[in-house]
Write an enzyme that holds these catalytic residues in place. Sequence first.
Site, short mmCIF file in Angstrom:
data_model
loop_
_atom_site.label_atom_id
_atom_site.label_comp_id
_atom_site.label_asym_id
_atom_site.label_seq_id
_atom_site.Cartn_x
_atom_site.Cartn_y
_atom_site.Cartn_z
N ARG A 22 -8.04 -8.05 -9.28
CA ARG A 22 -8.09 -8.52 -7.89
C ARG A 22 -9.53 -8.51 -7.40
NH1 ARG A 22 -2.67 -5.71 -5.23
NH2 ARG A 22 -1.37 -6.34 -7.00
N SER A 113 -1.02 -9.83 -4.21
CA SER A 113 0.09 -9.12 -3.60
C SER A 113 -0.06 -8.91 -2.09
CB SER A 113 0.28 -7.79 -4.32
OG SER A 113 1.45 -7.18 -3.89
N HIS A 114 -0.17 -7.64 -1.67
CA HIS A 114 -0.19 -7.33 -0.24
C HIS A 114 -1.58 -7.51 0.37
CE1 HIS A 114 -1.35 -3.84 -2.55
NE2 HIS A 114 -2.01 -3.40 -1.49
N LYS A 126 -2.55 -11.54 -12.90
CA LYS A 126 -2.04 -10.49 -13.80
C LYS A 126 -1.25 -11.14 -14.93
CE LYS A 126 1.85 -9.58 -10.71
NZ LYS A 126 2.70 -8.63 -10.05
N ASP A 278 6.43 -8.68 0.66
CA ASP A 278 4.97 -8.82 0.66
C ASP A 278 4.52 -10.18 0.11
OD1 ASP A 278 5.61 -8.35 -2.00
OD2 ASP A 278 3.74 -7.28 -2.39
N ASP A 280 3.62 -11.39 -2.78
CA ASP A 280 4.20 -11.95 -4.00
C ASP A 280 5.68 -11.59 -4.16
OD1 ASP A 280 3.48 -9.29 -4.40
OD2 ASP A 280 3.27 -9.53 -6.55
N ASP A 282 7.42 -8.74 -4.29
CA ASP A 282 7.97 -7.62 -5.07
C ASP A 282 8.17 -6.36 -4.24
OD1 ASP A 282 5.27 -7.11 -4.86
OD2 ASP A 282 4.92 -6.79 -7.01
N ARG A 283 7.65 -6.34 -3.01
CA ARG A 283 7.85 -5.15 -2.16
C ARG A 283 8.97 -5.38 -1.16
NH1 ARG A 283 2.24 -2.09 -0.85
NH2 ARG A 283 1.34 -2.27 -2.93
N THR A 345 1.40 5.83 -11.03
CA THR A 345 1.53 4.71 -10.10
C THR A 345 1.32 3.38 -10.82
OG1 THR A 345 0.81 6.05 -8.24
CG2 THR A 345 0.44 3.68 -8.07
N GLU A 364 8.80 3.12 -6.22
CA GLU A 364 7.55 3.73 -5.81
C GLU A 364 7.56 3.87 -4.29
OE1 GLU A 364 3.98 2.63 -8.40
OE2 GLU A 364 4.83 0.69 -7.89
N GLU A 365 6.79 4.85 -3.83
CA GLU A 365 6.68 5.07 -2.39
C GLU A 365 6.05 3.90 -1.66
OE1 GLU A 365 3.43 5.19 -1.14
OE2 GLU A 365 2.80 4.95 -3.23
N SER A 366 5.35 3.03 -2.42
CA SER A 366 4.61 1.92 -1.83
C SER A 366 5.50 0.71 -1.59
CB SER A 366 3.46 1.55 -2.76
OG SER A 366 3.96 1.30 -4.07
N LYS A 377 9.12 -4.83 -9.71
CA LYS A 377 9.83 -4.45 -8.50
C LYS A 377 10.24 -5.73 -7.81
CE LYS A 377 5.47 -3.43 -5.98
NZ LYS A 377 4.38 -3.36 -6.98
N ARG A 497 -5.88 7.50 -0.99
CA ARG A 497 -4.51 7.67 -0.52
C ARG A 497 -4.15 9.15 -0.60
NH1 ARG A 497 -3.29 2.40 -0.33
NH2 ARG A 497 -3.42 1.05 -2.17
C1 VG1 Z 1 -0.59 0.05 -4.99
C2 VG1 Z 1 0.59 0.98 -4.90
C3 VG1 Z 1 1.35 0.99 -6.21
C4 VG1 Z 1 1.77 -0.44 -6.56
C5 VG1 Z 1 0.55 -1.34 -6.58
C6 VG1 Z 1 0.89 -2.78 -6.82
O1 VG1 Z 1 -1.49 0.50 -5.97
O2 VG1 Z 1 0.17 2.28 -4.57
O3 VG1 Z 1 2.46 1.83 -6.08
O4 VG1 Z 1 2.41 -0.48 -7.81
O5 VG1 Z 1 -0.14 -1.25 -5.33
O6 VG1 Z 1 1.77 -3.26 -5.86
P1 VG1 Z 1 -2.82 1.32 -5.60
O7 VG1 Z 1 -3.51 1.54 -6.91
O8 VG1 Z 1 -3.59 0.48 -4.64
O9 VG1 Z 1 -2.35 2.58 -4.95
V1 VG1 Z 1 1.71 -4.89 -5.39
O10 VG1 Z 1 3.00 -5.23 -4.52
O11 VG1 Z 1 0.26 -4.85 -4.52
O12 VG1 Z 1 1.49 -5.74 -6.81
CO CO Z 2 3.33 -7.17 -4.40
#
Ligand code: VG1
Ligand code: CO
Length: 544
Positions: A22, A113-114, A126, A278, A280, A282-283, A345, A364-366, A377, A497
């Site tokens: 990214r 993603s987000h 990816k 989100d 893409d 997946d969240r 993670t 995941e908590e995210s 996800k 975090r």
């Molecule tokens: C974050 C989240 C992690 C998740 C990743 C990709 O990573 O904490 O749980 O798998 O994003 O999600 P990091 O390294 O920034 O904590 V997604 O939906 O952005 O592909």
């Molecule tokens: Co995502």
Amino acid sequence: MQVETIATQPFSDQNPGTSGLRKKVKVFQQSGYLENFVQAIFDSLEDFSGKALVLGGDGRYFNRTAIQSIIKIAAGNGFAELIIGQGGLLSTPAASHIIRKYGAFGGLVLSASHNPGGPDEDFGIKYNVSNGGPAPEKYTDAFFKRSQVIDSYKIAVMEDVDLDRIGTRQLDGIAITIIDPVTDYAELMQALFDFPLLKQSISSGYITLLFDAMHAITGPYAKRIFVDLLGASPDSIINAVPLEDFGGHHPDPNLAHAHELAEIMFSDSAPTFGAASDGDGDRNMITGRQIFVTPSDSLAIMAANAQLIPAYVKGLAGVARSMPTSQAVDRVAAKYNIPCFETPTGWKFFGNLLDAGKITLCGEESFGTGSNHVREKDGVWAVLFWLNLIAKKRQPVVEIVHEHWQTFGRDIYSRHDYEAVDSAIAKEVVEHLRSQLPALPGQTFGEYEVNFADEFSYTDPVDGSVSSNQGIRIGFVNGSRMVFRLSGTGTVGATLRIYLERFEPDAAKHSQDAQVALADLISLAEQLCEVKKRTGRTEPDVIT
Ligand code: VG1
Ligand code: CO
């Protein structure tokens, strides 16, 4: 097919993070940047000649341009077929499904993603392997290594492909198949959930739904599934049209960024169920009338009730959660006597467990939850799971959550993010924490006595690979935990975090506000890591 070999210079920063590479769009727009990385991926893979590659993205700015380049590089490298979502669109879980369904060699998913999108924002890429899941570390390490020495890439001389016309075109040496991005995925969802029951619950008004697509990829998926197939009204989807810049917002489904949805769900006119996804797709964020379900609780509740859902009626082989995710799901696994795995993670760590049949559900908590139906996800899947649960139990979200807490106790949980911190300071914060770890066990801070303090290292139970330095964790004798780690998805500076959790068995105290209930742990975390002191910040940027 005429293939040109173009000389190129390596870029030093093409190391994939938690979920792909990214960077700012401007970085990707440098001549050769995208081409190098894609060629580095292809150079690192085994023989794929004669095989298919899936291609699609979340529609953010630069998606179409990147796809046209990748088509030509993939053709130049000998793929036999490209399966591409119409308009260059595929949600991450749909891409995962399509790789699996059509037996493709792998796929490239274009998304950050987000993270926000637009000419001055983020882009990402990816690689997913043939099981449909994100490339494990041995692959991403190889991609990075190759990118550092790459000196040329191969590109077919061909016209741009019409990404909007469905069907297969046989070009000189390669077939290009444009598919509807939603159809296969929608079929899969119908095979997993009780669609007749959902339809009936929605048409009778028992469930009223509000879904926030955040101007990202799930708009078309939500429309087909919730509106066309389940009969929800079109206005039950907000921000439904995918935009290249997500309307200027972060397509990040949490109370901070999905505030439009959050405001409605906490108002008097709230529908019974609200959710968001989100960039893409997946969240997922799950809410009910006047209640927000933390992702860690959502995973635990799904695990506890899985047998009410057609796809999981036979029960779960096991569950898994990322290390910083709360221990709520562990309690469910213990009660049902099924294995529970703790992984680093990132979704790539669930792939082997799912492939080996050791787990059925993971999260995941995210705001990420998923199952063995794909290897990513899956946001819309999680929404359907909850809808199915509500319809089957005939209980509102708030009741389902409170009942769960009564049975298992509540793992009060929160994550505090400090974003765009100067990288050098972030490193110092981590070093400072690290230096204290050996002396912490046995020390007492108020009611918290340290049980263990270490850096999480994971040995994959399937292939034995070891991933170390996966976050600093401090566990207390009373079961509370705090975890510190640096994000691997950001593009500006570093993001720290801090994950906090405390177990509350007493039902009389289950309705507490998490920030209040965690106040002691929050100040202890600052005492130990000094992020505020060292950055001069007074508050986290995002609290989830
Ligand atoms: C974050 C989240 C992690 C998740 C990743 C990709 O990573 O904490 O749980 O798998 O994003 O999600 P990091 O390294 O920034 O904590 V997604 O939906 O952005 O592909
Ligand atoms: Co995502």
